[in-house]
Design an enzyme around this catalytic site. Structure first.
Site, PDB file in Angstrom:
ATOM      1  N   ARG A 141      -8.087   0.013  -3.292  1.00  0.00           N
ATOM      2  CA  ARG A 141      -7.995   1.345  -3.494  1.00  0.00           C
ATOM      3  C   ARG A 141      -8.364   2.188  -2.004  1.00  0.00           C
ATOM      4  O   ARG A 141      -9.691   2.013  -2.334  1.00  0.00           O
ATOM      5  CB  ARG A 141      -7.768   2.723  -4.844  1.00  0.00           C
ATOM      6  CG  ARG A 141      -7.530   3.599  -4.495  1.00  0.00           C
ATOM      7  CD  ARG A 141      -7.803   4.688  -6.011  1.00  0.00           C
ATOM      8  NE  ARG A 141      -7.138   5.729  -5.701  1.00  0.00           N
ATOM      9  CZ  ARG A 141      -7.356   6.965  -5.417  1.00  0.00           C
ATOM     10  NH1 ARG A 141      -9.127   6.524  -4.754  1.00  0.00           N
ATOM     11  NH2 ARG A 141      -7.766   8.548  -5.798  1.00  0.00           N
ATOM     12  N   GLY A 143      -9.061   4.950  -1.637  1.00  0.00           N
ATOM     13  CA  GLY A 143      -9.984   6.674  -1.745  1.00  0.00           C
ATOM     14  C   GLY A 143     -11.577   6.634  -1.786  1.00  0.00           C
ATOM     15  O   GLY A 143     -12.493   5.162  -1.303  1.00  0.00           O
ATOM     16  N   ARG A 251      -2.856 -20.163  13.292  1.00  0.00           N
ATOM     17  CA  ARG A 251      -2.196 -19.959  12.688  1.00  0.00           C
ATOM     18  C   ARG A 251      -2.013 -18.748  11.837  1.00  0.00           C
ATOM     19  O   ARG A 251      -2.706 -19.347  10.539  1.00  0.00           O
ATOM     20  CB  ARG A 251      -0.254 -20.902  12.209  1.00  0.00           C
ATOM     21  CG  ARG A 251       1.220 -19.722  11.653  1.00  0.00           C
ATOM     22  CD  ARG A 251       1.221 -18.706  12.937  1.00  0.00           C
ATOM     23  NE  ARG A 251       2.272 -18.072  12.499  1.00  0.00           N
ATOM     24  CZ  ARG A 251       3.194 -16.851  12.754  1.00  0.00           C
ATOM     25  NH1 ARG A 251       3.010 -16.474  14.373  1.00  0.00           N
ATOM     26  NH2 ARG A 251       4.608 -16.356  12.970  1.00  0.00           N
ATOM     27  N   ILE A 252      -1.988 -18.004  12.084  1.00  0.00           N
ATOM     28  CA  ILE A 252      -2.069 -16.834  10.648  1.00  0.00           C
ATOM     29  C   ILE A 252      -0.512 -16.300  10.184  1.00  0.00           C
ATOM     30  O   ILE A 252       0.581 -15.789  10.761  1.00  0.00           O
ATOM     31  CB  ILE A 252      -3.107 -15.535  10.665  1.00  0.00           C
ATOM     32  CG1 ILE A 252      -4.121 -16.410  11.025  1.00  0.00           C
ATOM     33  CG2 ILE A 252      -3.407 -14.320   9.909  1.00  0.00           C
ATOM     34  CD1 ILE A 252      -5.133 -14.765  12.128  1.00  0.00           C
ATOM     35  N   GLY A 295       7.262  -8.982   4.215  1.00  0.00           N
ATOM     36  CA  GLY A 295       7.828  -7.084   4.462  1.00  0.00           C
ATOM     37  C   GLY A 295       7.199  -6.527   5.424  1.00  0.00           C
ATOM     38  O   GLY A 295       7.425  -5.547   5.686  1.00  0.00           O
ATOM     39  N   ASP A 328       4.745  -1.335  10.459  1.00  0.00           N
ATOM     40  CA  ASP A 328       4.121  -2.791  10.101  1.00  0.00           C
ATOM     41  C   ASP A 328       2.836  -2.313   9.604  1.00  0.00           C
ATOM     42  O   ASP A 328       1.331  -1.737  10.487  1.00  0.00           O
ATOM     43  CB  ASP A 328       3.507  -3.194  11.443  1.00  0.00           C
ATOM     44  CG  ASP A 328       3.550  -5.142  11.429  1.00  0.00           C
ATOM     45  OD1 ASP A 328       3.116  -5.429  10.272  1.00  0.00           O
ATOM     46  OD2 ASP A 328       3.739  -5.381  12.122  1.00  0.00           O
ATOM     47  N   ARG A 330       1.099  -5.109   7.835  1.00  0.00           N
ATOM     48  CA  ARG A 330       0.009  -6.223   8.173  1.00  0.00           C
ATOM     49  C   ARG A 330      -1.495  -5.961   8.134  1.00  0.00           C
ATOM     50  O   ARG A 330      -1.325  -4.554   9.612  1.00  0.00           O
ATOM     51  CB  ARG A 330       0.146  -6.680   8.321  1.00  0.00           C
ATOM     52  CG  ARG A 330       1.883  -7.512   8.181  1.00  0.00           C
ATOM     53  CD  ARG A 330       2.412  -8.563   8.805  1.00  0.00           C
ATOM     54  NE  ARG A 330       2.663  -8.075   9.804  1.00  0.00           N
ATOM     55  CZ  ARG A 330       3.383  -8.936  11.194  1.00  0.00           C
ATOM     56  NH1 ARG A 330       3.650 -10.073  10.512  1.00  0.00           N
ATOM     57  NH2 ARG A 330       4.007  -8.470  11.996  1.00  0.00           N
ATOM     58  N   THR A 351       0.668 -17.635  17.907  1.00  0.00           N
ATOM     59  CA  THR A 351       1.196 -16.143  17.973  1.00  0.00           C
ATOM     60  C   THR A 351       2.026 -16.061  19.369  1.00  0.00           C
ATOM     61  O   THR A 351       2.192 -15.436  20.550  1.00  0.00           O
ATOM     62  CB  THR A 351       0.233 -14.956  17.524  1.00  0.00           C
ATOM     63  OG1 THR A 351       1.114 -14.052  16.897  1.00  0.00           O
ATOM     64  CG2 THR A 351      -0.347 -14.578  18.741  1.00  0.00           C
ATOM     65  N   LYS A 356      -2.021  -9.268  16.745  1.00  0.00           N
ATOM     66  CA  LYS A 356      -2.680 -10.326  15.663  1.00  0.00           C
ATOM     67  C   LYS A 356      -4.198 -10.179  16.606  1.00  0.00           C
ATOM     68  O   LYS A 356      -4.728 -10.536  16.045  1.00  0.00           O
ATOM     69  CB  LYS A 356      -1.610 -11.059  15.339  1.00  0.00           C
ATOM     70  CG  LYS A 356      -2.126 -12.082  14.557  1.00  0.00           C
ATOM     71  CD  LYS A 356      -1.492 -13.032  14.089  1.00  0.00           C
ATOM     72  CE  LYS A 356       0.505 -12.491  13.428  1.00  0.00           C
ATOM     73  NZ  LYS A 356       0.888 -13.403  13.182  1.00  0.00           N
TER      74      LYS A 356
END
Length: 400
Positions: A141, A143, A251-252, A295, A328, A330, A351, A356
């Site tokens: 979290r 915060g 590769r990620i 996603g 995005d 990610r 990539t 990235k």
């Protein structure tokens, strides 16, 4: 950049250990506000007075769940606030008088951090508001509650801090642009929660725990599959072949259930996964880190909602934004933490995504070579790939 971030956070922690206050700002995507923070082990009445005079917000005491449980600090009520701040019942230590003075509040804060204190040492309600942090801190979290307890743990102090929101003289909240000059005026170091998250990704040795390592023969080649668990039981997978060493082929890959499993033509994810494994097999060594951030970080169910918006004419960016998410979201910090665990600081990265590369290099992983992973567009995913190229600057030479 790696050393700058680490040094910045280290200086803030040294200030905290010296009994000083710092300012911690959160994300513009959250509240973009700042809190003064001090460690409860070193609380001083003059610092409490400085907080309530200059920061002007609500003085609270974030702590670990273990400390709150030992002191029987039950939730104040079921949380309905937007960020699920975990307030407990308010309190004063019984050695205070009115409880509200800076001196009395400092006494209560100090006793909340005392590992020998007992529940019967405190009155309820009182003038101090304890908050309970999530177990995995800012990784779970983002915060100020979690940041304050994380900082205490990193400093080697008891997992209890005291915090107060910074409010401007006109009564409005101080945002990051306001906090910088205020920090300079008050001679306080300022960091962000994002700095702290990156610091933990780069330095924490036990963020990931190896869970299993198994043989994995596949249609694309013969690999090993290793799983890791985070402190809050989330998983990360490593598919590898041969010796894992500096400048390994990497590769990620962000999970895509529809593309990776069902072979969806709406994206190039499944095809990229297959091509990556084939390249690793042909190279005789290499690895693929599989991250659960479906996603572009919004999750499978929300991705399906985004698909529905795309069916109505929106592109992938517009759909995510309409659902209230980043285009995005990610983050590749866990991948960096894993690479650090493997003592790998240079990679040849498969990539097309410049973000990235930028994230890895910001966190200290040098990308010595970029290996394109371009999939020929089909009649369905062309718009998707055009959006990648035009709005995310993906390096796609075959997409017009």
């Amino acid at each position: 950049m790696r050393n700058q971030i680490i040094e910045k956070v280290k200086i803030a922690i040294e200030d905290l250990k010296a009994g000083k206050l710092i300012i911690v700002a959160d994300s513009p995507d959250r509240e973009s506000e700042g809190d003064m923070i001090g460690l409860a082990d070193f609380v001083k009445p003059e610092n409490v007075n400085f907080m309530i005079t200059h920061a002007r917000g609500l003085l609270c005491v974030p702590m670990s769940k273990e400390f709150a449980t030992r002191l029987n600090l039950e939730p104040m009520t079921k949380s309905h606030d937007a960020f699920n701040t975990a307030f407990t019942i308010s309190t004063d230590v019984k050695t205070t008088t009115t409880g509200i003075s800076a001196f009395d509040r400092a006494k209560t804060i100090s006793q909340l951090a005392n590992p020998t204190s007992q529940a019967q040492d405190f009155y309820h309600p009182g003038h101090i508001f304890p908050l309970v942090a999530k177990d995995n801190g800012v990784m779970q979290r983002t915060g100020h509650t979690e940041a304050a307890v994380d900082l205490a743990k990193i400093a080697g102090a008891n997992p209890v801090s005291y915090i107060c929101e910074v409010i401007k003289k006109d009564g409005t909240m101080a945002r990051l642009k306001d906090l910088r000059p205020l920090a300079k005026k008050w001679h306080l170091n300022l960091i962000t929660i994002h700095d702290l998250i990156e610091y933990r990704y780069m330095t924490e040795q036990d963020l990931l725990k190896e869970d299993s390592d198994v043989d994995l023969p596949t249609r694309y080649g013969h690999f090993r599959l290793r799983s890791y668990l985070t402190k809050d039981d989330k998983s990360i997978l490593l598919i590898y072949k041969g010796q894992l060493k500096a400048d390994s082929l990497l590769r990620i890959h962000s999970e895509c259930f529809t593309g990776d499993i069902f072979g969806s033509k709406r994206c190039d994810c499944g095809a990229q996964l297959e091509e990556s494994l084939k390249k690793i097999e042909n190279n005789g060594s290499g690895m693929l880190i599989y991250l659960h951030q479906e996603g572009r970080g919004i999750g499978l169910i929300n991705k399906l909602k985004a698909y529905r918006l795309q069916d109505e004419g929106n592109d992938t960016v517009e759909a995510n934004l309409k659902l209230g998410f980043k285009a995005d979201a990610r983050n590749y910090g866990l991948a960096v933490n894993l690479l650090n665990k493997l003592q790998i600081n240079e990679v040849s990265l498969m990539t097309n995504n410049p973000d990235k590369i930028n994230q890895l290099e910001r966190l200290g992983i040098k990308v010595t070579k970029r290996i394109p992973l371009e999939i020929v567009p089909n009649e369905i995913d062309l718009k998707y790939l055009q959006t990648k190229k035009n709005k995310f600057n993906h390096m796609l030479k075959d997409v017009e």
